[in-house]
Scaffold this motif. Structure first.
Motif, PDB file in Angstrom:
ATOM      1  N   GLY A 105      42.665  39.209  31.696  1.00  0.00           N
ATOM      2  CA  GLY A 105      41.932  39.125  32.954  1.00  0.00           C
ATOM      3  C   GLY A 105      40.435  39.035  32.723  1.00  0.00           C
ATOM      4  O   GLY A 105      39.745  38.221  33.353  1.00  0.00           O
ATOM      5  N   GLY A 106      39.923  39.865  31.830  1.00  0.00           N
ATOM      6  CA  GLY A 106      38.496  39.822  31.523  1.00  0.00           C
ATOM      7  C   GLY A 106      38.076  38.488  30.938  1.00  0.00           C
ATOM      8  O   GLY A 106      36.996  37.969  31.250  1.00  0.00           O
ATOM      9  N   ALA A 107      38.947  37.897  30.111  1.00  0.00           N
ATOM     10  CA  ALA A 107      38.633  36.593  29.514  1.00  0.00           C
ATOM     11  C   ALA A 107      38.589  35.500  30.582  1.00  0.00           C
ATOM     12  O   ALA A 107      37.693  34.639  30.571  1.00  0.00           O
ATOM     13  N   PHE A 108      39.538  35.513  31.509  1.00  0.00           N
ATOM     14  CA  PHE A 108      39.539  34.515  32.585  1.00  0.00           C
ATOM     15  C   PHE A 108      38.326  34.692  33.504  1.00  0.00           C
ATOM     16  O   PHE A 108      37.724  33.713  33.962  1.00  0.00           O
ATOM     17  N   PHE A 109      37.977  35.941  33.795  1.00  0.00           N
ATOM     18  CA  PHE A 109      36.810  36.219  34.630  1.00  0.00           C
ATOM     19  C   PHE A 109      35.557  35.644  33.974  1.00  0.00           C
ATOM     20  O   PHE A 109      34.716  34.999  34.624  1.00  0.00           O
TER      21      PHE A 109
END
Length: 238
Positions: free
Chosen positions: A185-189
């Motif tokens: 999730g952090g990578a996509f954000f």
């Protein structure tokens, strides 16, 4: 023959599964919003964008219901989560919430900057089931490359963008503390904000080319972050 204990266990499992239905509704709304961008359906594009974070907040409330008694160690984490979603909502709707500003960009950056700081605080202070992933050092390289690429085009926004980029990378690094879901999730954000920064500051990068991709990455990033956080909250001591 099914024993009473086994029946109770199956019922409990089914009830627990219903905790995550809100994320399916959020995913459906995200698909509608991205479709509206892709096909230039302006009548529903902005309204669906304004509904994204409220829908995700409702999904989170449904997921953690009954798991936040007074004194619970999960309660501060949930508080930071809902504040992060609230500031993300302000960022999403900066033009709507701050109509008195000539340019909504500073309000958007400030709102999302606060949201990222809240996510970082949430992971560092309340949700640390594992150490920071060693591979997250790649985010330092990302920050350096982005600043180098955007530097000639930032003008007076150079320092704010440098600071904001460090905060973005900090969220992606901190998200690795929560496990695979939050790390992805952090990578996509981060990918969403990267595409948005290129669109805002790099000549030749059009909104038409990046619009759907920005929101696909954003909705996936926020959704996976919140889903992962809610799962961790559910496991926290009460």
């Amino acid at each position: 023959m099914t024993t009473p204990a086994h029946s109770r266990s199956r019922i409990a499992s089914r009830l627990d599964a219903t905790r995550w239905w809100g994320f399916i509704l959020y995913a459906a709304l995200s698909v509608i919003h991205v479709t509206a961008i892709a096909f230039d359906l302006t009548a529903i594009e902005y309204p669906t964008k304004l509904l994204l974070m409220p829908a995700l907040g409702i999904a989170a409330i449904w997921a953690v219901r009954g798991r936040l008694p007074t004194g619970s160690t999960a309660l501060p984490a949930a508080t930071l989560l809902f504040l992060a979603l609230a500031f993300s909502w302000l960022g999403d709707g900066a033009a709507f919430f701050f109509p008195f500003l000539a340019d909504e960009l500073p309000a958007m950056l400030a709102s999302f900057g606060i949201a990222h700081l809240l996510y970082i605080a949430l992971f560092l202070r309340h949700l640390r089931p594992r150490p920071i992933a060693p591979w997250s050092v790649v985010y330092a390289a990302w920050w350096g490359v982005m600043i180098a690429v955007l530097w000639p085009h930032l003008g007076a926004l150079l320092i704010p963008v440098i600071v904001y980029g460090a905060v973005l990378g900090g969220t992606a690094v901190a998200a690795t503390l929560g496990g695979t879901l939050t790390a992805v999730g952090g990578a996509f954000f981060l990918a969403s904000d990267t595409l948005l920064a290129l669109r805002l500051f790099l000549p030749g990068v059009s909104a038409e080319a990046t619009g759907p991709a920005v929101m696909i990455a954003y909705t996936l990033g926020q959704g996976l972050l919140v889903l992962g956080i809610c799962r961790l909250i559910g496991r926290a001591p009460r």
